[in-house]
Design a protein around this motif. Structure first.
Motif, PDB file in Angstrom:
ATOM      1  N   VAL A 102       7.744 -54.471  29.563  1.00  0.00           N
ATOM      2  CA  VAL A 102       7.447 -53.259  28.788  1.00  0.00           C
ATOM      3  C   VAL A 102       8.726 -52.495  28.456  1.00  0.00           C
ATOM      4  N   LEU A 103       8.892 -52.172  27.183  1.00  0.00           N
ATOM      5  CA  LEU A 103       9.935 -51.245  26.741  1.00  0.00           C
ATOM      6  C   LEU A 103       9.243 -50.108  25.995  1.00  0.00           C
ATOM      7  N   CYS A 104       9.706 -48.899  26.195  1.00  0.00           N
ATOM      8  CA  CYS A 104       9.066 -47.777  25.501  1.00  0.00           C
ATOM      9  C   CYS A 104      10.034 -46.621  25.355  1.00  0.00           C
ATOM     10  N   LYS A 105       9.741 -45.776  24.387  1.00  0.00           N
ATOM     11  CA  LYS A 105      10.505 -44.557  24.183  1.00  0.00           C
ATOM     12  C   LYS A 105       9.683 -43.396  24.726  1.00  0.00           C
ATOM     13  N   LEU A 106      10.352 -42.531  25.464  1.00  0.00           N
ATOM     14  CA  LEU A 106       9.646 -41.400  26.038  1.00  0.00           C
ATOM     15  C   LEU A 106       9.563 -40.256  25.041  1.00  0.00           C
ATOM     16  N   ALA A 107       8.438 -39.574  25.046  1.00  0.00           N
ATOM     17  CA  ALA A 107       8.276 -38.399  24.193  1.00  0.00           C
ATOM     18  C   ALA A 107       8.963 -37.197  24.860  1.00  0.00           C
ATOM     19  N   LYS A 108       8.876 -36.048  24.207  1.00  0.00           N
ATOM     20  CA  LYS A 108       9.528 -34.852  24.748  1.00  0.00           C
ATOM     21  C   LYS A 108       8.969 -34.444  26.100  1.00  0.00           C
ATOM     22  N   ASP A 109       7.698 -34.788  26.343  1.00  0.00           N
ATOM     23  CA  ASP A 109       7.104 -34.422  27.628  1.00  0.00           C
ATOM     24  C   ASP A 109       7.383 -35.484  28.688  1.00  0.00           C
ATOM     25  N   ASN A 110       8.337 -36.393  28.411  1.00  0.00           N
ATOM     26  CA  ASN A 110       8.756 -37.415  29.370  1.00  0.00           C
ATOM     27  C   ASN A 110       7.655 -38.404  29.707  1.00  0.00           C
ATOM     28  N   LYS A 111       6.751 -38.631  28.749  1.00  0.00           N
ATOM     29  CA  LYS A 111       5.637 -39.545  28.970  1.00  0.00           C
ATOM     30  C   LYS A 111       5.514 -40.482  27.772  1.00  0.00           C
ATOM     31  N   PRO A 112       5.387 -41.793  27.993  1.00  0.00           N
ATOM     32  CA  PRO A 112       5.257 -42.704  26.852  1.00  0.00           C
ATOM     33  C   PRO A 112       3.936 -42.518  26.124  1.00  0.00           C
ATOM     34  N   LYS A 113       3.973 -42.593  24.809  1.00  0.00           N
ATOM     35  CA  LYS A 113       2.771 -42.544  23.982  1.00  0.00           C
ATOM     36  C   LYS A 113       2.329 -43.975  23.660  1.00  0.00           C
ATOM     37  N   PRO A 114       1.041 -44.174  23.361  1.00  0.00           N
ATOM     38  CA  PRO A 114       0.547 -45.532  23.078  1.00  0.00           C
ATOM     39  C   PRO A 114       1.336 -46.258  22.003  1.00  0.00           C
ATOM     40  N   ASP A 115       1.711 -45.560  20.935  1.00  0.00           N
ATOM     41  CA  ASP A 115       2.406 -46.240  19.840  1.00  0.00           C
ATOM     42  C   ASP A 115       3.898 -46.431  20.100  1.00  0.00           C
ATOM     43  N   SER A 116       4.393 -45.923  21.247  1.00  0.00           N
ATOM     44  CA  SER A 116       5.811 -46.116  21.580  1.00  0.00           C
ATOM     45  C   SER A 116       6.014 -47.240  22.594  1.00  0.00           C
ATOM     46  N   ILE A 117       4.913 -47.847  23.048  1.00  0.00           N
ATOM     47  CA  ILE A 117       4.992 -48.907  24.058  1.00  0.00           C
ATOM     48  C   ILE A 117       5.052 -50.273  23.384  1.00  0.00           C
ATOM     49  N   GLU A 118       6.070 -51.056  23.736  1.00  0.00           N
ATOM     50  CA  GLU A 118       6.216 -52.418  23.226  1.00  0.00           C
ATOM     51  C   GLU A 118       6.240 -53.393  24.402  1.00  0.00           C
ATOM     52  N   ILE A 119       5.538 -54.502  24.245  1.00  0.00           N
ATOM     53  CA  ILE A 119       5.472 -55.512  25.300  1.00  0.00           C
ATOM     54  C   ILE A 119       6.048 -56.815  24.744  1.00  0.00           C
ATOM     55  N   TYR A 120       7.074 -57.341  25.411  1.00  0.00           N
ATOM     56  CA  TYR A 120       7.735 -58.569  24.965  1.00  0.00           C
ATOM     57  C   TYR A 120       7.394 -59.720  25.908  1.00  0.00           C
ATOM     58  N   TYR A 121       7.062 -60.860  25.321  1.00  0.00           N
ATOM     59  CA  TYR A 121       6.879 -62.071  26.123  1.00  0.00           C
ATOM     60  C   TYR A 121       7.367 -63.250  25.298  1.00  0.00           C
ATOM     61  N   VAL A 122       7.557 -64.396  25.963  1.00  0.00           N
ATOM     62  CA  VAL A 122       8.090 -65.558  25.256  1.00  0.00           C
ATOM     63  C   VAL A 122       7.096 -66.714  25.284  1.00  0.00           C
ATOM     64  N   LYS A 123       7.105 -67.461  24.216  1.00  0.00           N
ATOM     65  CA  LYS A 123       6.344 -68.696  24.087  1.00  0.00           C
ATOM     66  C   LYS A 123       7.353 -69.836  24.139  1.00  0.00           C
ATOM     67  N   ILE A 124       7.323 -70.652  25.179  1.00  0.00           N
ATOM     68  CA  ILE A 124       8.275 -71.746  25.347  1.00  0.00           C
ATOM     69  C   ILE A 124       7.752 -72.995  24.653  1.00  0.00           C
ATOM     70  N   ARG A 125       8.601 -73.602  23.838  1.00  0.00           N
ATOM     71  CA  ARG A 125       8.218 -74.833  23.149  1.00  0.00           C
ATOM     72  C   ARG A 125       8.746 -76.044  23.904  1.00  0.00           C
ATOM     73  N   GLU A 126       8.153 -77.198  23.610  1.00  0.00           N
ATOM     74  CA  GLU A 126       8.525 -78.417  24.328  1.00  0.00           C
ATOM     75  C   GLU A 126       9.944 -78.868  24.027  1.00  0.00           C
ATOM     76  N   ASN A 127      10.480 -78.513  22.870  1.00  0.00           N
ATOM     77  CA  ASN A 127      11.827 -78.960  22.498  1.00  0.00           C
ATOM     78  C   ASN A 127      12.933 -78.066  23.068  1.00  0.00           C
ATOM     79  N   GLY A 128      12.556 -77.130  23.955  1.00  0.00           N
ATOM     80  CA  GLY A 128      13.554 -76.279  24.592  1.00  0.00           C
ATOM     81  C   GLY A 128      13.822 -74.982  23.871  1.00  0.00           C
TER      82      GLY A 128
END
Length: 233
Positions: A102-128
């Protein structure tokens, strides 16, 4: 209704003023969210759905690992419909749980908003090679998925600070080949793995060490040649 659901439902009406983990009032006199025990419980065992998004945003932090899966309710429906993020599914595996950072930007109230939350994951392929995919909370909800916080190695490893986790993700986005076995390995590397500056320091140290060894060996070789030349006279 079981105790767990009752506990979560009661929290839906709790004022959420930030990431203060102590029950009481803040400097403005507003009630703050929950106790450290309640927050920790939500972070360790709770699977969140769309209607619990507000609570999820109150307890999530940048750099946390989340585990995602198809929700039980939508399991049958999703089998008949196509996914918007088809890469989420692994053609060779049936079990549908996967991990993201999870990566996110905090709002002024120091709390992440739903639209500021990003989730990164990887899809590994057979060819490396691999494909990195970015999800929003809306992507999670509209595909009928649920998620929970799962910082699975926090008891064994010291997690990186936020800046270093961001750097890990940034480095991964530029990589050409996969450095990871699967998406769980990827999030482990982001949160706990060798930082790139540490890798470079080790490489420099190795260069200096072997350079020094090579230089010493060269000097010995020259000295031996000079010695043999002088004795032959």
């Amino acid at each position: 209704m079981n105790r767990s659901n009752s506990f979560v439902n009661s929290l839906k009406w709790w004022p959420l003023q930030g990431h203060n983990t102590n029950t009481g009032s803040n400097a403005n006199g507003n009630t703050t969210f929950g106790s450290s025990v309640a927050v920790q419980k939500l972070r360790e065992s709770k699977w969140f759905h769309r209607d619990e998004q507000r609570i999820f945003c109150a307890v999530i932090e940048c750099g946390f690992i989340v585990e995602m899966r198809k929700s039980t309710a939508s399991n049958m429906q999703q089998q008949n419909n196509s996914y918007e993020h088809e890469d989420m599914q692994d053609e060779n595996e049936t079990p549908v749980t996967w991990f993201g950072i999870v990566l996110c930007k905090l709002a002024k109230d120091n709390k992440p908003k739903p639209d500021s939350i990003e989730i990164y994951y990887v899809k590994i392929r057979e060819n490396g090679t691999f494909k990195m995919i970015k999800l929003t909370l809306e992507d999670i909800w509209k595909n009928g998925w649920e998620l929970r916080i799962n910082n699975f190695a926090d008891r064994e490893k010291q997690p990186h600070i936020e800046k270093d986790i961001r750097n890990q993700v940034s480095f991964a986005r530029k990589a050409k080949n996969s450095l990871w076995n699967n998406n769980k390995h990827f999030v482990y590397w982001c949160r706990y793995g060798s930082r790139q500056q540490d890798v470079r320091k080790r490489q420099m140290s190795e260069c200096v060490k072997w350079g020094s060894v090579g230089m010493n060996a060269g000097m010995l070789l020259v000295m031996n040649k000079q010695k043999s030349y002088s004795t032959s006279k």
